[in-house]
Motif scaffolding. Sequence first.
Motif, PDB file in Angstrom:
ATOM      1  N   ALA A   1       0.829  -1.209   0.000  1.00  0.00           N
ATOM      2  CA  ALA A   1       0.000   0.000   0.000  1.00  0.00           C
ATOM      3  C   ALA A   1       0.864   1.261   0.000  1.00  0.00           C
ATOM      4  O   ALA A   1       0.489   2.285  -0.572  1.00  0.00           O
ATOM      5  CB  ALA A   1      -0.926  -0.012   1.209  1.00  0.00           C
ATOM      6  N   LEU A   2       2.045   1.173   0.638  1.00  0.00           N
ATOM      7  CA  LEU A   2       2.975   2.298   0.671  1.00  0.00           C
ATOM      8  C   LEU A   2       3.868   2.346  -0.569  1.00  0.00           C
ATOM      9  O   LEU A   2       4.781   3.174  -0.650  1.00  0.00           O
ATOM     10  CB  LEU A   2       3.851   2.211   1.934  1.00  0.00           C
ATOM     11  N   ARG A   3       3.615   1.424  -1.497  1.00  0.00           N
ATOM     12  CA  ARG A   3       4.339   1.370  -2.776  1.00  0.00           C
ATOM     13  C   ARG A   3       5.832   1.137  -2.594  1.00  0.00           C
ATOM     14  O   ARG A   3       6.666   1.693  -3.322  1.00  0.00           O
ATOM     15  CB  ARG A   3       4.087   2.643  -3.597  1.00  0.00           C
ATOM     16  N   LEU A   4       6.178   0.292  -1.628  1.00  0.00           N
ATOM     17  CA  LEU A   4       7.590  -0.006  -1.387  1.00  0.00           C
ATOM     18  C   LEU A   4       8.150  -0.990  -2.404  1.00  0.00           C
ATOM     19  O   LEU A   4       9.354  -1.248  -2.419  1.00  0.00           O
ATOM     20  CB  LEU A   4       7.777  -0.555   0.035  1.00  0.00           C
ATOM     21  N   GLY A   5       7.286  -1.550  -3.243  1.00  0.00           N
ATOM     22  CA  GLY A   5       7.779  -2.451  -4.284  1.00  0.00           C
ATOM     23  C   GLY A   5       8.699  -1.753  -5.263  1.00  0.00           C
ATOM     24  O   GLY A   5       9.515  -2.391  -5.935  1.00  0.00           O
TER      25      GLY A   5
END
Length: 493
Positions: A106-110
């Motif tokens: 959800a925090l776009r850490l990918g």
Amino acid sequence: MKLDKLYGEWLTNVRADVLAGLVVALALIPEAIAFSIIAGVDPKIGLYASFSIAVLTAIFGGRPGMISAATAATAVLMVSLVKEHGLQYLLAATILAGILQAIAGALRLGSVMRFVSRSVLTGFVNALAILIFMAQLPELIGVPWITYVLVSVGLAIIYLFPRLTQAVPSPLICIVVVTALTLLLGLDVRTVGDMGELPSTFPSFLIPDVPFTFETLAIIFPYSVGVAAVGLLESLLTAQIVDELTDTPSNKNRECIGQGIANMATGFIGGMAGCAMIGQSVINVKSGGRGRLSCFLAGVFLLFFVVVLGKWVAMIPMAALVAIMIMVSVGTFSWSSFANLKEHPRSSSIVMVSTVAGVVLTHNLAIGVFIGVLLSALFFAWKVAQIFRVTSVLSEDGTHRTYKVEGQLFFASGEDFTNAFDFKEALERVTIDVSSAHIWDISSVTALDMVVLKLRREGATVDIVGLNEASETLVDKLAIHDKPGAFERLMGH
């Protein structure tokens, strides 16, 4: 448009996905049992996990065609938790790990995957290939001689059968033929059934029997963080590899969320944490699997095989599965990396070899990749520091010198910056032109402070010109050379 995308991801390669899912399911069974043994739990824990994770990541994950299930990478992190607190705490830690992974997505850490260099990725792939082969050694040491014959027959089928036809994946033919030979000839060799007892019932919903207290959270949180981090690391690296094998993109942030949902749900049906598996993903791709259906059916077939056809699956000789995993190991290893050791920059080769060594020696993917990323960052900083330079021009009357700074001014180039100035030269005025430079951190601001203060101490008037907007903001915020008592504060610090 959304329906077209769903159709493309699920139903454009049905026949190949079904056959690939069949092969993967059979190969997953002994591995899931082995990973359960590593974690110190009943084999059904790993088998249920592999079913759940494969099905749910197929639905919610961001990389069609990638296989996720129970893995050794996450199992080894749970060993001490199971020994000290038992199975229920493992299930609770699995659920929490899933929550943390979903939050990361959800925090776009990918997107942090872009910081993993090609050398680290190559090292990761080579290390996994070595670990996959090493995992087969127990099935090749101290076994009857006929085992070697069966493994050889299996490898021959895997590599030669595609020359006749590619209508059916050769690993599936390998399993069928080697199993038939074993049963017809009555050979006494290790089978899947020897790995552990297969479950006879389907998984059911349960809530981990642990106290809902901060004390429980304190126990499981460190394990959950480790599992979440290692699981995402292996999953995102595997997704990148499958991207290249299939020449198609993936959604890394969605994959993080998918892994999180899968692990959360798995904890509620009595399964252990897992993540993407490069070995099984390679089997899937090489068997023709491309869509979400292959991963989904791998999970469904696995559960069907162990619960409904467990009696027959138990008869599959380990030699057939060892042959498949050797094929995976050979196919996964980047053999061109040997030749590239001489051709690529020495720093890239050092990063690759260090990543391999770190993973193989510790059997911990996170440690090996961390070593590789750290070395990549250090080498990059060193290279950037090398293209930094300071030149100067003296005025005709000898009272004014202009220093022109070019490149990136940061912690690694700060010393070169300071050494470029002659503080003993008798000057009335000094101009520091940074129009071709960028100031990045507090170390570079401190170096600038030191230069300005030393020049002023020698009686020169100092002007700093050419600051870009970002550099000016940083200097205004952190610099102290225009503040009272600046030199004493700087030297005291």
